[in-house]
Design an enzyme around this catalytic site. Sequence first.
Site, PDB file in Angstrom:
ATOM      1  N   GLY A   1       0.828  -1.203   0.000  1.00  0.00           N
ATOM      2  CA  GLY A   1       0.000   0.000   0.000  1.00  0.00           C
ATOM      3  C   GLY A   1       0.858   1.247   0.000  1.00  0.00           C
ATOM      4  O   GLY A   1       0.508   2.256  -0.619  1.00  0.00           O
ATOM      5  N   THR A   2       1.989   1.201   0.686  1.00  0.00           N
ATOM      6  CA  THR A   2       2.905   2.344   0.711  1.00  0.00           C
ATOM      7  C   THR A   2       3.402   2.670  -0.689  1.00  0.00           C
ATOM      8  O   THR A   2       3.444   3.836  -1.099  1.00  0.00           O
ATOM      9  CB  THR A   2       4.096   2.048   1.650  1.00  0.00           C
ATOM     10  OG1 THR A   2       3.622   2.012   2.995  1.00  0.00           O
ATOM     11  CG2 THR A   2       5.176   3.105   1.526  1.00  0.00           C
TER      12      THR A   2
ATOM     13  N   ASN B   1      -5.820   5.168   9.918  1.00  0.00           N
ATOM     14  CA  ASN B   1      -5.233   3.915  10.381  1.00  0.00           C
ATOM     15  C   ASN B   1      -5.113   3.852  11.901  1.00  0.00           C
ATOM     16  O   ASN B   1      -5.015   2.762  12.477  1.00  0.00           O
ATOM     17  CB  ASN B   1      -3.859   3.699   9.750  1.00  0.00           C
ATOM     18  CG  ASN B   1      -2.913   4.862  10.008  1.00  0.00           C
ATOM     19  OD1 ASN B   1      -3.182   5.985   9.583  1.00  0.00           O
ATOM     20  ND2 ASN B   1      -1.814   4.616  10.683  1.00  0.00           N
TER      21      ASN B   1
ATOM     22  N   GLN C   1      -6.948   0.960   4.742  1.00  0.00           N
ATOM     23  CA  GLN C   1      -7.691   0.419   5.877  1.00  0.00           C
ATOM     24  C   GLN C   1      -9.123   0.017   5.513  1.00  0.00           C
ATOM     25  O   GLN C   1      -9.792  -0.669   6.288  1.00  0.00           O
ATOM     26  CB  GLN C   1      -7.731   1.457   7.013  1.00  0.00           C
ATOM     27  CG  GLN C   1      -6.394   1.703   7.677  1.00  0.00           C
ATOM     28  CD  GLN C   1      -5.901   0.517   8.480  1.00  0.00           C
ATOM     29  OE1 GLN C   1      -6.676  -0.214   9.091  1.00  0.00           O
ATOM     30  NE2 GLN C   1      -4.583   0.318   8.498  1.00  0.00           N
TER      31      GLN C   1
ATOM     32  N   HIS D   1      -2.285  -7.467   2.665  1.00  0.00           N
ATOM     33  CA  HIS D   1      -2.202  -8.103   3.982  1.00  0.00           C
ATOM     34  C   HIS D   1      -3.130  -7.463   5.007  1.00  0.00           C
ATOM     35  O   HIS D   1      -3.316  -7.998   6.098  1.00  0.00           O
ATOM     36  CB  HIS D   1      -0.759  -8.124   4.490  1.00  0.00           C
ATOM     37  CG  HIS D   1      -0.230  -6.811   4.976  1.00  0.00           C
ATOM     38  ND1 HIS D   1      -0.069  -6.527   6.314  1.00  0.00           N
ATOM     39  CD2 HIS D   1       0.193  -5.719   4.302  1.00  0.00           C
ATOM     40  CE1 HIS D   1       0.431  -5.314   6.440  1.00  0.00           C
ATOM     41  NE2 HIS D   1       0.603  -4.804   5.244  1.00  0.00           N
TER      42      HIS D   1
ATOM     43  N   THR E   1       9.113  -7.553 -12.811  1.00  0.00           N
ATOM     44  CA  THR E   1       8.460  -8.823 -13.067  1.00  0.00           C
ATOM     45  C   THR E   1       7.275  -9.000 -12.132  1.00  0.00           C
ATOM     46  O   THR E   1       7.408  -8.864 -10.909  1.00  0.00           O
ATOM     47  CB  THR E   1       9.451  -9.984 -12.876  1.00  0.00           C
ATOM     48  OG1 THR E   1      10.541  -9.809 -13.790  1.00  0.00           O
ATOM     49  CG2 THR E   1       8.777 -11.321 -13.144  1.00  0.00           C
TER      50      THR E   1
ATOM     51  N   CYS F   1       7.539   5.060  16.423  1.00  0.00           N
ATOM     52  CA  CYS F   1       8.580   4.820  17.419  1.00  0.00           C
ATOM     53  C   CYS F   1       9.932   4.944  16.739  1.00  0.00           C
ATOM     54  O   CYS F   1      10.111   4.544  15.597  1.00  0.00           O
ATOM     55  CB  CYS F   1       8.449   3.440  18.042  1.00  0.00           C
ATOM     56  SG  CYS F   1       7.091   3.297  19.221  1.00  0.00           S
TER      57      CYS F   1
END
Length: 409
Positions: free
Chosen positions: A85-86, A176, A204, A226, A262, A350
């Site tokens: 997604g990034t 998110n 999301q 995912h 690919t 973090c």
Amino acid sequence: MPSPSHPSHPSPGPTPGARIFADHAATAPLRPEAARAIEETGRLLNPAGQYASGRHAQRVLEDAREHVAELLGADRAEVIFTASGTESDNLAVQGLAYGAKKTRGPAARRIHSAVTEHPAVVETVDWLCGGVPGGGTPQFDHVALPVDGSGRVQVGESGAFDAARDALVTCMWANNETGNLQPVHALVQRATDGGVPFHVDAVQVVGHLPVDFHALGAATLAASAHKFGGPKSMGILLARRDAALVSPLRGGGQERGVRSGTANPQGAAATAAALAAAVAEIEVQHRRLGEYRDRVLSVARTIPGAQVYTDPDGGALAGHAHMAFPGAEGDSLIMLLDVAGVDASTGSACSAGVNRASHVLTGMGVPVEVARGALRLTFGTATTAQDVDRLCSLLPGVVDQARAAGMAF
């Protein structure tokens, strides 16, 4: 020693049996349908090969593309498979920005986005508006979309968008961290009226709420496999046929020339299988997870000083429960839960093991010292009623202990 606010709460001990996974917004367990698709396509090789095995791999890839398109209200040619997604967000925001320069000239330089976006968008916009590597005059200017105390963009205060000056508008569909939904349909309409392309970060949302890309009217939309039980390192970018995208990637021209490299037919097949399973149970899961969320939030509200940021009344994802407990460090909260057998997160960034205040919460106007006590519990297919019972019994005592530990300086 427990704080006096809840003197009767015992210290959380180890969880009997299996751990509780309460971080579904970060990643979801691989669905069995996706695992079967990977197993069945595991021997596929190069989908670009001009030989029998290559043609077979290409058919699997294109079947998956068509299936995803049907599920998300798009055309097959509008489905681009990416690695995350990034990456989809980066390709869309950079691609639309440079596409605006190419098609509408240097005056189209404003990028509209909110400060509460995911880092995949925030950092991409900052990079575009901060000048080229090695120095130079920035080619784009950032215009912040105004948000209210729930982090939602205020459509009426956003002003009109103008194709002569605006390169693009981007807004996530659901946050998110808080799970709060944005007024993307109204924003897309406003951008469309001004002739400005719109990118939706729907990472999301896809697999959790119904999505109809054509009805939405956006130029591009990003998703991540995912998040709905597909394989990691697989993303989706929906891009309208007429979207002016100048891709930052160069290579063999695969995926409409937007994402060279690919292709991964196994990952595409597993993504399509997981998405189909997720879409089929949206209504049931929304109702089930919404009940779990409401139970947890009701317990959180009984804890003195608690601040709840997930806003179901204004529209929120069913599986999100985001809150803060002033006087407690987010790191302490998640470590205590970890010891008790619960996987959770603060929802904030973090660095070197030091918890930092969430940019989402501070962008909503939450003081830094309050935002540092954030906790995000997110639920999904693996969550059970027994898990929620356990979380509800643990939460007050965990907050007491975290407050007793004090704040780091």
